[in-house]
Design an enzyme around this catalytic site. Structure first.
Site, short mmCIF file in Angstrom:
data_model
loop_
_atom_site.label_atom_id
_atom_site.label_comp_id
_atom_site.label_asym_id
_atom_site.label_seq_id
_atom_site.Cartn_x
_atom_site.Cartn_y
_atom_site.Cartn_z
N SER A 160 64.26 47.03 45.82
CA SER A 160 65.26 47.92 45.20
C SER A 160 64.59 48.91 44.25
O SER A 160 63.89 48.51 43.33
CB SER A 160 66.27 47.11 44.39
OG SER A 160 66.93 46.19 45.20
N HIS B 125 68.43 48.13 51.56
CA HIS B 125 67.17 47.71 52.19
C HIS B 125 67.15 48.30 53.61
O HIS B 125 68.16 48.27 54.31
CB HIS B 125 67.08 46.18 52.21
CG HIS B 125 66.89 45.55 50.85
ND1 HIS B 125 65.73 44.95 50.45
CD2 HIS B 125 67.72 45.47 49.78
CE1 HIS B 125 65.86 44.50 49.20
NE2 HIS B 125 67.06 44.81 48.77
N ARG C 298 62.71 43.30 54.58
CA ARG C 298 62.42 42.04 53.90
C ARG C 298 63.54 41.04 54.19
O ARG C 298 64.71 41.38 54.15
CB ARG C 298 62.37 42.33 52.40
CG ARG C 298 61.97 41.16 51.54
CD ARG C 298 61.97 41.55 50.06
NE ARG C 298 60.66 41.40 49.44
CZ ARG C 298 60.29 42.03 48.33
NH1 ARG C 298 61.10 42.88 47.75
NH2 ARG C 298 59.10 41.84 47.83
N THR C 299 63.15 39.81 54.49
CA THR C 299 64.13 38.72 54.60
C THR C 299 64.09 37.95 53.30
O THR C 299 63.02 37.54 52.84
CB THR C 299 63.79 37.80 55.78
OG1 THR C 299 63.91 38.55 57.00
CG2 THR C 299 64.73 36.61 55.85
N HIS C 300 65.25 37.78 52.68
CA HIS C 300 65.30 37.03 51.42
C HIS C 300 65.54 35.55 51.69
O HIS C 300 66.18 35.17 52.68
CB HIS C 300 66.40 37.59 50.51
CG HIS C 300 66.05 38.92 49.92
ND1 HIS C 300 66.29 40.10 50.60
CD2 HIS C 300 65.48 39.26 48.74
CE1 HIS C 300 65.87 41.11 49.84
NE2 HIS C 300 65.38 40.63 48.71
N GLU D 264 71.86 34.53 37.35
CA GLU D 264 71.77 33.34 36.52
C GLU D 264 72.95 33.26 35.54
O GLU D 264 73.62 34.24 35.27
CB GLU D 264 70.48 33.37 35.70
CG GLU D 264 69.24 33.31 36.55
CD GLU D 264 69.00 34.55 37.40
OE1 GLU D 264 69.30 35.67 36.93
OE2 GLU D 264 68.56 34.38 38.56
N SER E 254 62.82 37.30 45.09
CA SER E 254 61.84 37.55 46.16
C SER E 254 60.44 37.30 45.62
O SER E 254 60.26 36.63 44.61
CB SER E 254 61.97 38.99 46.67
OG SER E 254 61.62 39.91 45.65
N ASN F 44 68.11 45.59 35.31
CA ASN F 44 69.18 45.10 34.43
C ASN F 44 68.60 44.11 33.41
O ASN F 44 67.66 43.40 33.72
CB ASN F 44 70.26 44.38 35.26
CG ASN F 44 69.68 43.23 36.09
OD1 ASN F 44 69.12 43.45 37.16
ND2 ASN F 44 69.80 42.02 35.58
I1 8IG Z 1 67.72 43.68 40.89
O1 8IG Z 1 69.00 39.52 36.90
C1 8IG Z 1 67.88 41.86 40.21
N1 8IG Z 1 67.58 40.82 40.97
N2 8IG Z 1 67.81 36.29 39.93
N3 8IG Z 1 68.41 37.92 38.39
C2 8IG Z 1 67.96 37.57 39.63
N4 8IG Z 1 67.66 38.46 40.56
C3 8IG Z 1 67.82 39.75 40.22
C4 8IG Z 1 68.27 40.19 38.99
C5 8IG Z 1 68.59 39.22 38.02
N5 8IG Z 1 68.31 41.51 39.00
#
Ligand code: 8IG
Length: 274
Positions: free
Chosen positions: A42, A74, A95-97, A196, A215, A238
């Protein structure tokens, strides 16, 4: 063996499937060998347009073992790029998550394919949450190390791979020559796909995490197993949960978009030094 038997055999052999994918890439791009593998997460996608000259773009579904991405933002393609240095980069835009549930083999297939295509350097990028308040939304951060909290490994069997200096200090030094202000932090991979709770973020901070995402850690381990040097970069999209406003995927995409030109420029300067 005929081709069909060959393919059937590779389905249960990750190395054979990666070799098959690399052969397809060489055939479809006309490029025999790629030097650098690049996964653009991203915010990092624009780099593919500026780091060099695009030689070929291949839909992921034409390459064995790749799947169309289910995540908005993606791309679902593999792209071969010739850099000014004459080196070739293979951009894995598919990408595969881990949270897609296809298993760890699928998660690291792109990395193994890059290695099978000849790459000795793997650049892994992602969008991530900032746990360390020193990291602001919109900033790129070098990954210095990781905490793999997926309870999984891409390595199968009794193969005890050393992960000291996993995120090669040599490559981090090169990146900081390109951008001296780059900060570094410890990346935590969780399975997701939920973000989370604030309590989990508190816990991650206490155990040494500074960046959190879904990832990269499993991919880095596979890259090291394949003998590649790894460079990891996170875009902080973020503040982690409980450290700012509630999280939204839209916010993540918007921060990614805003940061794209700067990240593309940064990656151009980094790959020029490899
Ligand atoms: I973009 O705050 C992104 N990916 N686990 N936590 C987790 N994955 C994320 C976050 C986040 N922001």
């Amino acid at each position: 063996m005929n081709d069909a038997q060959d393919h059937a055999a590779s389905i249960d052999d990750p190395a054979a499937l990666a070799a098959e994918a690399a052969a397809a890439i060489a055939r479809l791009t006309g490029v025999d060998r790629h030097d650098i593998g690049l996964t653009l997460g991203s915010g990092w996608g624009k780099a593919a347009d500026v780091i060099g000259e695009t030689v070929a773009v291949i839909p992921a579904e034409q390459v064995p073992g790749f799947h169309v991405s289910g995540v908005p933002g993606h791309s679902g393609t593999l792209r071969s790029i010739r850099l000014a240095s004459g080196k070739h980069a293979l951009v894995i835009g598919a990408r595969t998550h881990f949270y897609e549930g296809r298993g760890v083999r699928a998660v690291v297939h792109g990395v193994r394919t890059a290695a099978a295509a000849g790459a000795t350097t793997m650049i892994l990028t992602n969008g991530a949450g900032g746990i360390d308040p020193a990291f602001r939304a919109g900033e790129p951060v070098l990954i210095s190390d990781h905490l793999n909290l997926t309870a999984a490994s891409p390595i199968e069997g009794a193969n005890f791979v050393d992960l000291t200096d996993l995120y090669a200090s040599r490559l981090r030094d090169l990146a900081r020559e390109a951008e001296p202000a780059l900060q570094q932090g410890v990346y935590v991979q969780l399975p997701g796909p939920h973000y989370e709770t604030p309590a989990e973020i508190h816990y991650l901070r206490v155990i040494g995490g500074q960046i959190v995402g879904m990832s990269t850690a499993l991919e880095a381990i596979a890259a090291r197993q394949a003998g590649m040097e790894v460079l990891g970069l996170s875009l902080i999209t973020n503040p982690a949960a409980g450290m700012g406003d509630p999280l939204s995927h839209e916010e993540v995409l918007a921060e990614g978009k805003a940061a794209e030109p700067r990240l593309a420029e940064l990656l151009s300067r980094v790959v020029a030094r490899l």
